[in-house]
Write an enzyme that holds these catalytic residues in place. Sequence first.
Site, PDB file in Angstrom:
ATOM      1  N   THR A   1       0.831  -1.204   0.000  1.00  0.00           N
ATOM      2  CA  THR A   1       0.000   0.000   0.000  1.00  0.00           C
ATOM      3  C   THR A   1       0.864   1.251   0.000  1.00  0.00           C
ATOM      4  O   THR A   1       0.629   2.192  -0.761  1.00  0.00           O
ATOM      5  CB  THR A   1      -0.959   0.001   1.202  1.00  0.00           C
ATOM      6  OG1 THR A   1      -1.884  -1.079   1.065  1.00  0.00           O
ATOM      7  CG2 THR A   1      -1.736   1.313   1.295  1.00  0.00           C
TER       8      THR A   1
ATOM      9  N   ASN B   1      -6.053  -9.559  -7.718  1.00  0.00           N
ATOM     10  CA  ASN B   1      -6.170 -10.181  -6.399  1.00  0.00           C
ATOM     11  C   ASN B   1      -7.508 -10.871  -6.180  1.00  0.00           C
ATOM     12  O   ASN B   1      -7.617 -11.778  -5.357  1.00  0.00           O
ATOM     13  CB  ASN B   1      -5.944  -9.140  -5.300  1.00  0.00           C
ATOM     14  CG  ASN B   1      -6.952  -8.006  -5.347  1.00  0.00           C
ATOM     15  OD1 ASN B   1      -7.108  -7.333  -6.360  1.00  0.00           O
ATOM     16  ND2 ASN B   1      -7.652  -7.782  -4.247  1.00  0.00           N
TER      17      ASN B   1
ATOM     18  N   CYS C   1      -9.635  -7.000   1.631  1.00  0.00           N
ATOM     19  CA  CYS C   1      -9.593  -5.583   1.980  1.00  0.00           C
ATOM     20  C   CYS C   1     -10.977  -4.959   1.980  1.00  0.00           C
ATOM     21  O   CYS C   1     -11.196  -3.919   2.581  1.00  0.00           O
ATOM     22  CB  CYS C   1      -8.685  -4.838   0.999  1.00  0.00           C
ATOM     23  SG  CYS C   1      -7.026  -5.524   0.922  1.00  0.00           S
TER      24      CYS C   1
END
Length: 359
Positions: free
Chosen positions: A69, A137, A303
């Site tokens: 990130t 992802n 996430c």
Amino acid sequence: MTYLDYQATTPLAPEAFDAMLPWLRDQHANPHSAHRAGRAAKAVVEVGREQVAALLPTGGTVSFTSGATEALNWAIKGAGGPVVTLATEHAAVLDTVGAVGEATILPVRRDGLVDLDAARAAIRPGVKLVAAMLVNNEIGVIQPIAELAAMAHAAGAPFLCDAVQGYGRAPIPGGCDLIAVSAHKIHGPKGIGALWIRDGVSLSPLLHGGQQEAAGRSGTLSPALCAGFGAAAAQMAAQQGDDALHVKRLWSTALAALGDDWAVNGSIEHRYCGNLNVRRDGLDVARLMSDLRDIAFSAGSACASGSGRPSHVLRAIGLSDAETKSSIRVGFGRYTTDAELVEALTRIDAAARAQRIAA
């Protein structure tokens, strides 16, 4: 617990644990100190850096970060806008692009691959950065990174590759200028990632301070995390062939175990096979996960789980809200056995069938 959530994180490799332990238990020196203990810590950091770099293109340097990130934020904010990126990118890219300002978000096809005609039209002189994920992802689709990088260079822009899911698993084209990677996706520790920066590419700093990393990143590095990341990368390099064969066999095993009532989301041909994102009409995923609490799998990106919002990736490939909410992601890899995968998927399929009967 049967762990089938490798896209969220991977089990820590024993080799990474062993490399970290002395620097957690016995040694504590700051690697940026000039005394002997500091130099010893610095040496461990540099070994880790070389091991991480060995899985990346030549002609660049690895700067350690707190994770992918931070690496993505640094690359995007350091380059500035306008930015061209894909609708299926990770939130760490899409949200950062939004913070930078002017951006073009490219559509993808039903199979999850970028529309190259749309990319060609959007990537024009004046664009400051083009960014795309190597392996998605959520759905595992492998994007045509080399083609996108060539378009970026023709327009005079650098190319950023989010290689978090593909690092050590899929070839990273040499045309990339910036590459973000993460340790905990390759059986390393959480809390450390890296940004590979091609020689000659400069970025404005994201974190100001001591500029401990040569490319301008500030912050004291952890020798333990660097050692663990390096050991995990070295193990990925050593086991790359075996891991790939194992994952391909597990993919075939998984498809056979689930049967024809499940549809694969995203391209099957252009895909990393350790990611199986599938849907079943009418499936109540929340109930499924509640019924199978001893199996770790995902309703989408870790996430975004719990947000209640449909997956932006599944929406981008044209699925309806109902279809996105009836999809699950199963992730497997090095430490997954055929037997536990078959048992888990057989139970998932049985629980899904039971829902239909009950309805």
